[in-house]
Scaffold this motif. Structure first.
Motif, PDB file in Angstrom:
ATOM      1  N   SER A 107       0.823  -1.205   0.000  1.00 54.73           N
ATOM      2  CA  SER A 107       0.000   0.000   0.000  1.00 54.73           C
ATOM      3  C   SER A 107       0.860   1.259   0.000  1.00 54.73           C
ATOM      4  O   SER A 107       0.559   2.239  -0.696  1.00 54.73           O
ATOM      5  CB  SER A 107      -0.922   0.001   1.224  1.00 54.73           C
ATOM      6  OG  SER A 107      -1.697   1.174   1.280  1.00 54.73           O
ATOM      7  N   SER A 108       1.957   1.219   0.741  1.00 58.57           N
ATOM      8  CA  SER A 108       2.815   2.410   0.818  1.00 58.57           C
ATOM      9  C   SER A 108       3.572   2.632  -0.492  1.00 58.57           C
ATOM     10  O   SER A 108       3.826   3.777  -0.874  1.00 58.57           O
ATOM     11  CB  SER A 108       3.799   2.289   1.987  1.00 58.57           C
ATOM     12  OG  SER A 108       4.754   1.271   1.771  1.00 58.57           O
ATOM     13  N   ILE A 109       3.920   1.550  -1.181  1.00 62.34           N
ATOM     14  CA  ILE A 109       4.565   1.692  -2.489  1.00 62.34           C
ATOM     15  C   ILE A 109       3.600   2.325  -3.482  1.00 62.34           C
ATOM     16  O   ILE A 109       3.973   3.186  -4.285  1.00 62.34           O
ATOM     17  CB  ILE A 109       5.078   0.326  -3.001  1.00 62.34           C
ATOM     18  CG1 ILE A 109       6.265  -0.137  -2.157  1.00 62.34           C
ATOM     19  CG2 ILE A 109       5.483   0.410  -4.471  1.00 62.34           C
ATOM     20  CD1 ILE A 109       6.787  -1.515  -2.514  1.00 62.34           C
ATOM     21  N   PHE A 110       2.352   1.911  -3.412  1.00 62.61           N
ATOM     22  CA  PHE A 110       1.346   2.524  -4.291  1.00 62.61           C
ATOM     23  C   PHE A 110       1.208   4.014  -3.969  1.00 62.61           C
ATOM     24  O   PHE A 110       1.161   4.855  -4.868  1.00 62.61           O
ATOM     25  CB  PHE A 110      -0.009   1.830  -4.130  1.00 62.61           C
ATOM     26  CG  PHE A 110      -1.089   2.421  -4.997  1.00 62.61           C
ATOM     27  CD1 PHE A 110      -1.211   2.036  -6.323  1.00 62.61           C
ATOM     28  CD2 PHE A 110      -1.958   3.373  -4.489  1.00 62.61           C
ATOM     29  CE1 PHE A 110      -2.194   2.590  -7.130  1.00 62.61           C
ATOM     30  CE2 PHE A 110      -2.946   3.939  -5.292  1.00 62.61           C
ATOM     31  CZ  PHE A 110      -3.063   3.539  -6.617  1.00 62.61           C
ATOM     32  N   THR A 130       5.784   7.380   4.880  1.00 59.65           N
ATOM     33  CA  THR A 130       5.303   6.043   5.242  1.00 59.65           C
ATOM     34  C   THR A 130       6.038   4.973   4.455  1.00 59.65           C
ATOM     35  O   THR A 130       6.451   3.934   5.002  1.00 59.65           O
ATOM     36  CB  THR A 130       3.789   5.928   4.994  1.00 59.65           C
ATOM     37  OG1 THR A 130       3.102   6.900   5.791  1.00 59.65           O
ATOM     38  CG2 THR A 130       3.277   4.539   5.350  1.00 59.65           C
ATOM     39  N   PHE A 131       6.226   5.219   3.169  1.00 55.86           N
ATOM     40  CA  PHE A 131       6.942   4.275   2.303  1.00 55.86           C
ATOM     41  C   PHE A 131       8.377   4.073   2.794  1.00 55.86           C
ATOM     42  O   PHE A 131       8.846   2.940   2.948  1.00 55.86           O
ATOM     43  CB  PHE A 131       6.915   4.801   0.868  1.00 55.86           C
ATOM     44  CG  PHE A 131       7.891   4.134  -0.063  1.00 55.86           C
ATOM     45  CD1 PHE A 131       7.869   2.767  -0.261  1.00 55.86           C
ATOM     46  CD2 PHE A 131       8.829   4.897  -0.750  1.00 55.86           C
ATOM     47  CE1 PHE A 131       8.763   2.156  -1.132  1.00 55.86           C
ATOM     48  CE2 PHE A 131       9.725   4.297  -1.616  1.00 55.86           C
ATOM     49  CZ  PHE A 131       9.705   2.917  -1.805  1.00 55.86           C
ATOM     50  N   LYS A 132       9.074   5.159   3.053  1.00 59.59           N
ATOM     51  CA  LYS A 132      10.465   5.054   3.501  1.00 59.59           C
ATOM     52  C   LYS A 132      10.559   4.368   4.859  1.00 59.59           C
ATOM     53  O   LYS A 132      11.475   3.570   5.104  1.00 59.59           O
ATOM     54  CB  LYS A 132      11.094   6.449   3.555  1.00 59.59           C
ATOM     55  CG  LYS A 132      11.330   7.055   2.182  1.00 59.59           C
ATOM     56  CD  LYS A 132      12.025   8.401   2.266  1.00 59.59           C
ATOM     57  CE  LYS A 132      12.327   8.959   0.880  1.00 59.59           C
ATOM     58  NZ  LYS A 132      13.022  10.264   0.945  1.00 59.59           N
ATOM     59  N   ASN A 133       9.604   4.654   5.736  1.00 56.37           N
ATOM     60  CA  ASN A 133       9.605   4.007   7.051  1.00 56.37           C
ATOM     61  C   ASN A 133       9.371   2.496   6.930  1.00 56.37           C
ATOM     62  O   ASN A 133       9.964   1.704   7.662  1.00 56.37           O
ATOM     63  CB  ASN A 133       8.542   4.633   7.950  1.00 56.37           C
ATOM     64  CG  ASN A 133       8.940   6.012   8.439  1.00 56.37           C
ATOM     65  OD1 ASN A 133      10.118   6.377   8.402  1.00 56.37           O
ATOM     66  ND2 ASN A 133       7.976   6.785   8.899  1.00 56.37           N
ATOM     67  N   ASN A 134       8.505   2.106   5.996  1.00 58.00           N
ATOM     68  CA  ASN A 134       8.247   0.681   5.797  1.00 58.00           C
ATOM     69  C   ASN A 134       9.476  -0.035   5.238  1.00 58.00           C
ATOM     70  O   ASN A 134       9.761  -1.181   5.614  1.00 58.00           O
ATOM     71  CB  ASN A 134       7.056   0.481   4.852  1.00 58.00           C
ATOM     72  CG  ASN A 134       5.728   0.558   5.579  1.00 58.00           C
ATOM     73  OD1 ASN A 134       5.652   0.332   6.779  1.00 58.00           O
ATOM     74  ND2 ASN A 134       4.669   0.883   4.861  1.00 58.00           N
ATOM     75  N   LEU A 164       8.118  -5.980  -3.840  1.00 51.23           N
ATOM     76  CA  LEU A 164       9.320  -5.195  -4.157  1.00 51.23           C
ATOM     77  C   LEU A 164       9.526  -5.057  -5.663  1.00 51.23           C
ATOM     78  O   LEU A 164      10.142  -4.090  -6.127  1.00 51.23           O
ATOM     79  CB  LEU A 164      10.555  -5.834  -3.525  1.00 51.23           C
ATOM     80  CG  LEU A 164      10.648  -5.777  -1.998  1.00 51.23           C
ATOM     81  CD1 LEU A 164      11.865  -6.557  -1.506  1.00 51.23           C
ATOM     82  CD2 LEU A 164      10.707  -4.339  -1.501  1.00 51.23           C
ATOM     83  N   SER A 165       9.003  -6.004  -6.427  1.00 50.79           N
ATOM     84  CA  SER A 165       9.169  -5.931  -7.876  1.00 50.79           C
ATOM     85  C   SER A 165       8.489  -4.700  -8.470  1.00 50.79           C
ATOM     86  O   SER A 165       8.814  -4.285  -9.585  1.00 50.79           O
ATOM     87  CB  SER A 165       8.625  -7.203  -8.547  1.00 50.79           C
ATOM     88  OG  SER A 165       7.207  -7.260  -8.485  1.00 50.79           O
TER      89      SER A 165
END
Length: 461
Positions: A107-110, A130-134, A164-165
């Motif tokens: 979800s954070s990558i999206f 949020t993405f970087k923290n995840n 991750l892909s």
């Protein structure tokens, strides 16, 4: 009997499940679902998955969706007590924990990376954080382990690896700040013999998709209270087309601005801009969108006879909307009572619509078309009198409206805010004509959107 797997190759969760199936060496029948053509919204797919998502699995009549649940099911059934999903409760709980974390990671990558590409959604500062923290948390979870839960491969790794892909859209540059995650990702890509097979063509397809998205997302100029605007909004949702909403403040005369007049010289809503090409009039917009983005869709069939029927119904919907406007809208907007002729025309048009539907599931027969979407938006106007005219005297129309308003997954999201304002507008105790009534902004929008649409009157059929 082979397993049926409904997927789209650009979807990381789909690839996670496909890797799991390859690992188990199961016989699988892969069925590609064209989301751009709205195949995930067809009745036959909704029977399998009412959430209309991919991947969806059918195993000997048993239907299951949500990739992580599918992986849990497959390894529980076909590889009982496998190290990838052991029966030991604590080990399994650890894997389940990582699967749930992976859901947050995806979800954070999206939110930070792929949402802009696929939906035209600009990342916020919070979504990037949020993405970087995840990623940092994943770095900590891997630590000195070989895999995310320790030193044995599990289904959590398959899911995380597929997630991750997604980052190949920027050549995995986001992983430079988390070296353990980067090493883990690169090692598993080499280690798993089916990784390359499952991901074959993904990079190329993604590059083509990104290149196509460099063309600007469609801009939809609209007002939430306008039924024609909502018809176009629903179709964009149905076709899964990237678009941005540009609300036109009719209350402040924004439709008369020189910039908007260049887009729509008639100064009405809705209008769209698609890579510099402007289209206005809701039904023309819907025809254009289907012709360009879903040319083979049953929503607007290429068969000349079937298309003529849909076109005929779209024109009829124009008069259907006009009759509802004269009988219902003008009363609450301008305090103008309908004439006896207008009331008769209103009742006759409703009956005609009821007859057109008849025993069909949809207006044009047994398949949903843009005529249904347009007429459904028009029919929301019945909310003015609390749908009292949508009664058993027009049972086909009533059943059609009730069914579609529940069947189409985007109906509530698109229409309920406008319907709520419409009802609020109708419950005012004061006349709005020549009144000093102080309205809220949203209330005023109600007034203006329909005042501006009054000039749509068509005298001749």
């Amino acid at each position: 009997m082979p397993i049926d797997l409904y997927l789209m190759n650009l979807s990381p969760p789909c690839r996670a499940v496909l890797m799991g199936i390859k690992h188990l060496k199961l016989d699988v029948n892969v069925k590609t679902v064209n989301l751009m053509a709205g195949e995930h919204l067809k009745p036959e797919f909704l029977k399998l998955n009412p959430a209309h998502t991919v991947p969806t699995l059918v195993d000997n009549g048993f239907s299951l969706w949500e990739s992580r649940a599918i992986l849990q099911y497959l390894f529980s059934k076909y590889a009982h007590n496998s190290p990838l999903y052991p029966t030991d409760l604590q080990k399994r709980a650890t894997i389940d924990k990582l699967l749930n974390f992976d859901l947050s990671l995806n979800s954070s990558i999206f939110g930070a990376v792929t949402g802009k590409i696929f939906r035209g959604i600009e990342p916020t500062e919070q979504s990037i954080t949020t993405f970087k923290n995840n990623l940092k948390l994943l770095e900590t979870l891997i630590g000195d382990n070989k895999y995310v839960t320790g030193n044995e491969l599990t289904i959590a790794d398959l899911s995380v690896l597929a997630t991750l892909s997604s980052l190949l859209v920027n050549d995995f540059k986001d992983l430079d700040e988390v070296p353990k995650v980067k090493a883990y990702n690169e090692r598993l890509q080499r280690e798993l013999p089916y990784y390359a097979e499952v991901h074959t063509g993904v990079a190329e397809t993604l590059k083509q998709f990104i290149a196509s998205k460099k063309i600007m997302a469609i801009e939809l100029y609209m007002m939430p209270m306008s039924p024609p605007s909502r018809a176009v909004h629903m179709l964009l949702k149905h076709l899964n087309i990237a678009f941005k909403i540009k609300n036109i403040d009719l209350r402040n005369g924004q439709q008369f601005d020189a910039d908007y007049a260049k887009i729509n010289p008639v100064k009405k809503v809705p209008a769209i801009v698609d890579n510099g090409f402007n289209v206005w009039e809701s039904r023309a917009i819907m025809q254009y969108l289907c012709n360009k983005y879903a040319p083979n869709s049953s929503l607007y069939p290429i068969d000349i006879h079937k298309r003529a029927i849909v076109d005929r119904l779209l024109y009829f919907d124009t008069f259907y909307y006009q009759s509802l406007r004269e009988a219902l809208i003008l009363k609450v907007v301008r305090n103008v009572d309908p004439t006896p002729f207008q009331l008769t025309n209103y009742k006759n048009t409703i009956k005609q619509m009821d007859q057109l539907i008849g025993d069909n599931k949809y207006l044009a027969g047994n398949e949903l078309t843009i005529a249904d979407i347009s007429a459904l938006a028009t029919s929301t106007v019945f909310c003015i009198n609390d749908f009292e005219d949508l009664n058993d005297n027009v049972s086909h129309l009533k059943s059609w409206y009730n069914r579609l308003s529940h069947e189409l997954p985007y109906f509530a999201e698109v229409n309920e805010p406008g319907i709520a304002l419409f009802k609020k507008f109708n419950t005012s105790d004061e006349s709005l004509t020549g009144s000093s009534l102080s309205l809220t902004d949203s209330y005023k929008e109600c007034v203006y959107v329909f005042q501006m649409s009054i000039s749509r009157v068509l005298t001749f059929r």
